[in-house]
Design a protein around this motif. Structure first.
Motif, PDB file in Angstrom:
ATOM      1  N   GLU A   1       0.845  -1.187   0.000  1.00 24.30           N
ATOM      2  CA  GLU A   1       0.000   0.000   0.000  1.00 24.30           C
ATOM      3  C   GLU A   1       0.887   1.246   0.000  1.00 24.30           C
ATOM      4  N   PRO A   2       0.501   2.319  -0.702  1.00 25.47           N
ATOM      5  CA  PRO A   2       1.386   3.487  -0.832  1.00 25.47           C
ATOM      6  C   PRO A   2       1.834   4.114   0.493  1.00 25.47           C
ATOM      7  N   ASP A   3       1.049   4.016   1.544  1.00 26.44           N
ATOM      8  CA  ASP A   3       1.503   4.604   2.809  1.00 26.44           C
ATOM      9  C   ASP A   3       2.607   3.781   3.469  1.00 26.44           C
ATOM     10  N   HIS A   4       2.952   2.633   2.888  1.00 24.90           N
ATOM     11  CA  HIS A   4       4.044   1.794   3.388  1.00 24.90           C
ATOM     12  C   HIS A   4       5.193   1.663   2.383  1.00 24.90           C
ATOM     13  N   ALA A   5       4.947   1.997   1.106  1.00 27.09           N
ATOM     14  CA  ALA A   5       5.961   1.697   0.091  1.00 27.09           C
ATOM     15  C   ALA A   5       6.121   2.747  -1.002  1.00 27.09           C
ATOM     16  N   ALA A   6       5.470   3.887  -0.900  1.00 26.25           N
ATOM     17  CA  ALA A   6       5.492   4.850  -2.007  1.00 26.25           C
ATOM     18  C   ALA A   6       6.876   5.376  -2.347  1.00 26.25           C
ATOM     19  N   THR A   7       7.758   5.487  -1.366  1.00 22.05           N
ATOM     20  CA  THR A   7       9.074   6.081  -1.619  1.00 22.05           C
ATOM     21  C   THR A   7      10.166   5.033  -1.819  1.00 22.05           C
ATOM     22  N   LEU A   8       9.788   3.822  -2.143  1.00 24.14           N
ATOM     23  CA  LEU A   8      10.745   2.735  -2.350  1.00 24.14           C
ATOM     24  C   LEU A   8      11.793   3.083  -3.402  1.00 24.14           C
ATOM     25  N   GLY A   9      11.382   3.598  -4.536  1.00 20.53           N
ATOM     26  CA  GLY A   9      12.330   3.953  -5.593  1.00 20.53           C
ATOM     27  C   GLY A   9      13.328   5.010  -5.144  1.00 20.53           C
ATOM     28  N   ASP A  10      12.858   6.002  -4.413  1.00 22.50           N
ATOM     29  CA  ASP A  10      13.742   7.051  -3.900  1.00 22.50           C
ATOM     30  C   ASP A  10      14.756   6.480  -2.907  1.00 22.50           C
ATOM     31  N   LEU A  11      14.298   5.568  -2.058  1.00 24.05           N
ATOM     32  CA  LEU A  11      15.211   4.934  -1.107  1.00 24.05           C
ATOM     33  C   LEU A  11      16.303   4.149  -1.824  1.00 24.05           C
ATOM     34  N   LEU A  12      15.944   3.456  -2.892  1.00 28.94           N
ATOM     35  CA  LEU A  12      16.949   2.712  -3.661  1.00 28.94           C
ATOM     36  C   LEU A  12      17.947   3.646  -4.344  1.00 28.94           C
ATOM     37  N   ASN A  13      17.475   4.800  -4.798  1.00 27.04           N
ATOM     38  CA  ASN A  13      18.400   5.773  -5.390  1.00 27.04           C
ATOM     39  C   ASN A  13      19.378   6.305  -4.351  1.00 27.04           C
ATOM     40  N   MET A  14      18.901   6.520  -3.133  1.00 32.29           N
ATOM     41  CA  MET A  14      19.743   7.055  -2.061  1.00 32.29           C
ATOM     42  C   MET A  14      20.662   5.986  -1.462  1.00 32.29           C
ATOM     43  N   HIS A  15      20.195   4.741  -1.449  1.00 31.23           N
ATOM     44  CA  HIS A  15      20.928   3.622  -0.843  1.00 31.23           C
ATOM     45  C   HIS A  15      20.939   2.456  -1.832  1.00 31.23           C
ATOM     46  N   PRO A  16      21.721   2.552  -2.900  1.00 29.41           N
ATOM     47  CA  PRO A  16      21.664   1.551  -3.980  1.00 29.41           C
ATOM     48  C   PRO A  16      22.059   0.136  -3.573  1.00 29.41           C
ATOM     49  N   ASP A  17      22.765  -0.031  -2.467  1.00 36.52           N
ATOM     50  CA  ASP A  17      23.142  -1.376  -2.016  1.00 36.52           C
ATOM     51  C   ASP A  17      22.142  -1.973  -1.027  1.00 36.52           C
ATOM     52  N   MET A  18      21.085  -1.238  -0.717  1.00 37.09           N
ATOM     53  CA  MET A  18      20.072  -1.679   0.226  1.00 37.09           C
ATOM     54  C   MET A  18      19.343  -2.911  -0.320  1.00 37.09           C
ATOM     55  N   MET A  19      19.097  -3.880   0.570  1.00 38.28           N
ATOM     56  CA  MET A  19      18.305  -5.055   0.214  1.00 38.28           C
ATOM     57  C   MET A  19      16.857  -4.824   0.633  1.00 38.28           C
ATOM     58  N   ILE A  20      15.939  -5.116  -0.269  1.00 40.73           N
ATOM     59  CA  ILE A  20      14.519  -5.048   0.053  1.00 40.73           C
ATOM     60  C   ILE A  20      14.127  -6.400   0.622  1.00 40.73           C
ATOM     61  N   VAL A  21      13.434  -6.394   1.752  1.00 36.76           N
ATOM     62  CA  VAL A  21      13.018  -7.620   2.424  1.00 36.76           C
ATOM     63  C   VAL A  21      11.507  -7.739   2.321  1.00 36.76           C
ATOM     64  N   GLY A  22      11.039  -8.904   1.895  1.00 31.67           N
ATOM     65  CA  GLY A  22       9.609  -9.146   1.813  1.00 31.67           C
ATOM     66  C   GLY A  22       9.339 -10.576   1.395  1.00 31.67           C
ATOM     67  N   ASN A  23       8.068 -10.933   1.374  1.00 28.64           N
ATOM     68  CA  ASN A  23       7.713 -12.288   0.952  1.00 28.64           C
ATOM     69  C   ASN A  23       7.536 -12.327  -0.569  1.00 28.64           C
ATOM     70  N   ALA A  24       7.245 -13.503  -1.099  1.00 31.41           N
ATOM     71  CA  ALA A  24       7.146 -13.693  -2.547  1.00 31.41           C
ATOM     72  C   ALA A  24       6.044 -12.830  -3.166  1.00 31.41           C
ATOM     73  N   LYS A  25       4.927 -12.657  -2.456  1.00 30.92           N
ATOM     74  CA  LYS A  25       3.842 -11.834  -2.995  1.00 30.92           C
ATOM     75  C   LYS A  25       4.251 -10.369  -3.071  1.00 30.92           C
ATOM     76  N   ILE A  26       4.995  -9.902  -2.080  1.00 34.78           N
ATOM     77  CA  ILE A  26       5.481  -8.523  -2.111  1.00 34.78           C
ATOM     78  C   ILE A  26       6.411  -8.337  -3.297  1.00 34.78           C
ATOM     79  N   LYS A  27       7.293  -9.280  -3.527  1.00 33.31           N
ATOM     80  CA  LYS A  27       8.213  -9.190  -4.668  1.00 33.31           C
ATOM     81  C   LYS A  27       7.435  -9.061  -5.973  1.00 33.31           C
ATOM     82  N   ALA A  28       6.416  -9.879  -6.147  1.00 33.94           N
ATOM     83  CA  ALA A  28       5.618  -9.815  -7.368  1.00 33.94           C
ATOM     84  C   ALA A  28       4.912  -8.467  -7.504  1.00 33.94           C
ATOM     85  N   MET A  29       4.413  -7.946  -6.403  1.00 41.06           N
ATOM     86  CA  MET A  29       3.680  -6.676  -6.455  1.00 41.06           C
ATOM     87  C   MET A  29       4.604  -5.483  -6.694  1.00 41.06           C
TER      88      MET A  29
END
Length: 166
Positions: free
Chosen positions: A82-110
């Protein structure tokens, strides 16, 4: 001006509130506004639980960077897409390019449905009961499908007894 708060044992609230918001999901009245809850643990490794909605991204990034200082972000746990939990994901990756995203298989697909970047080397898939060791803090993942969204996952930090419930 950043407004992060230390809760306990190197656990910080880095989210933000939005008192301008009057309806949650454009349906439910919230007369006192909305809180976008994002938490950061500083340990041998750093981990952020959720990001925030775009409406409060400026304060969120100030809080996060002030709390991280000169450290980088190792992990971002996404509890659901949901956007109130993940809207800035792309910005976080730009700021921290080595960061690992943690989630389950459904989150990965979404993530692929909402964002246009490769997850090949930046996604750590967790299954029921999996553990991430940050050093002092130990994190255990559990799925909770349809508590809110079909891909919801929560994390229990067993050292302090803290539940990140999504």
């Amino acid at each position: 001006m950043h407004q992060e708060q230390c809760i306990k044992d190197n656990l910080y609230y880095v989210g933000a509130g939005d008192r301008r918001q009057r309806l949650f999901e454009n349906a439910y009245p919230i007369p006192h506004g909305m809180s976008y809850n994002s938490y950061l643990i500083l340990d041998e490794k750093t981990i952020l639980f959720d990001s925030v909605d775009r409406s409060v991204e400026g304060l969120f990034f100030e809080n996060l960077e002030a709390t991280l200082g000169d450290r980088h972000l190792d992990y971002l746990v996404i509890t659901h897409m949901e956007p109130d939990h993940a809207a800035t994901l792309g910005d976080l990756l730009n700021m921290h390019p080595d960061m690992m995203i943690v989630g389950n298989a459904k989150i990965k697909a979404m993530i692929g449905q909402f964002f246009d970047f490769s997850l090949d080397h930046r996604f750590h898939e967790v299954k029921e009961g999996d553990t991430i060791d940050l050093g002092h803090h130990k994190l255990h993942s559990y799925t909770m499908p349809m508590v809110h969204w079909p891909e919801v996952t929560c994390t229990f930090e067993s050292t302090t007894g803290t539940l990140f419930s999504a």
